[in-house]
Scaffold this motif. Structure first.
Motif, PDB file in Angstrom:
ATOM      1  N   GLU A  73      21.024   1.835  -0.393  1.00  0.00           N
ATOM      2  CA  GLU A  73      21.560   3.031  -1.058  1.00  0.00           C
ATOM      3  C   GLU A  73      20.540   4.176  -0.970  1.00  0.00           C
ATOM      4  O   GLU A  73      20.915   5.324  -0.685  1.00  0.00           O
ATOM      5  CB  GLU A  73      21.886   2.739  -2.516  1.00  0.00           C
ATOM      6  N   GLN A  74      19.256   3.875  -1.191  1.00  0.00           N
ATOM      7  CA  GLN A  74      18.218   4.901  -1.107  1.00  0.00           C
ATOM      8  C   GLN A  74      18.094   5.440   0.314  1.00  0.00           C
ATOM      9  O   GLN A  74      17.984   6.649   0.523  1.00  0.00           O
ATOM     10  CB  GLN A  74      16.885   4.372  -1.602  1.00  0.00           C
ATOM     11  N   TYR A  75      18.154   4.559   1.297  1.00  0.00           N
ATOM     12  CA  TYR A  75      18.033   4.965   2.690  1.00  0.00           C
ATOM     13  C   TYR A  75      19.190   5.891   3.084  1.00  0.00           C
ATOM     14  O   TYR A  75      18.978   6.962   3.636  1.00  0.00           O
ATOM     15  CB  TYR A  75      17.986   3.738   3.598  1.00  0.00           C
ATOM     16  N   PHE A  76      20.415   5.470   2.790  1.00  0.00           N
ATOM     17  CA  PHE A  76      21.575   6.246   3.222  1.00  0.00           C
ATOM     18  C   PHE A  76      21.769   7.518   2.405  1.00  0.00           C
ATOM     19  O   PHE A  76      22.320   8.494   2.911  1.00  0.00           O
ATOM     20  CB  PHE A  76      22.835   5.385   3.231  1.00  0.00           C
ATOM     21  N   SER A  77      21.318   7.554   1.171  1.00  0.00           N
ATOM     22  CA  SER A  77      21.455   8.772   0.376  1.00  0.00           C
ATOM     23  C   SER A  77      20.428   9.835   0.785  1.00  0.00           C
ATOM     24  O   SER A  77      20.625  11.020   0.529  1.00  0.00           O
ATOM     25  CB  SER A  77      21.327   8.469  -1.113  1.00  0.00           C
ATOM     26  N   SER A  78      19.349   9.411   1.452  1.00  0.00           N
ATOM     27  CA  SER A  78      18.321  10.374   1.868  1.00  0.00           C
ATOM     28  C   SER A  78      18.591  10.943   3.256  1.00  0.00           C
ATOM     29  O   SER A  78      17.856  11.801   3.720  1.00  0.00           O
ATOM     30  CB  SER A  78      16.953   9.697   1.855  1.00  0.00           C
ATOM     31  N   ARG A  79      19.633  10.484   3.910  1.00  0.00           N
ATOM     32  CA  ARG A  79      19.935  10.941   5.271  1.00  0.00           C
ATOM     33  C   ARG A  79      20.799  12.174   5.259  1.00  0.00           C
ATOM     34  O   ARG A  79      21.574  12.483   4.520  1.00  0.00           O
ATOM     35  CB  ARG A  79      20.639   9.841   6.042  1.00  0.00           C
TER      36      ARG A  79
END
Length: 79
Positions: A73-79
């Motif tokens: 979730e953190q990875y995809f929300s920062s993209r």
């Protein structure tokens, strides 16, 4: 628990079998609510990475699923 305390019954979901105890039973909507779709994956990491991951989960009191979900979730929300 004796054998007469357990019955096998059919739930309302796609004819699946479930165990019924003398108290309670299969109820529509009972149990933990789903947060999404479950898919099984296999993950290969080095021993060192698994040790770090296990330590991370223990320190934050997270299951492996919760930790991976949070990371994704953190990875995809920062993209």
């Amino acid at each position: 628990m004796t054998d007469d305390n357990i019955k096998v019954g059919i739930s309302n979901k796609e004819g699946q079998l479930g165990f019924l105890f003398t108290k309670g039973g299969l109820r529509e909507g009972a149990g933990r609510k789903s947060i999404g779709v479950t898919k099984k994956v296999s993950l290969t990491l080095t021993e060192e990475m698994w040790e770090q991951f296990d330590k991370h989960c223990a320190e934050l009191e997270l299951s492996k699923s919760e930790a991976i979900r949070t990371m994704m979730e953190q990875y995809f929300s920062s993209r």
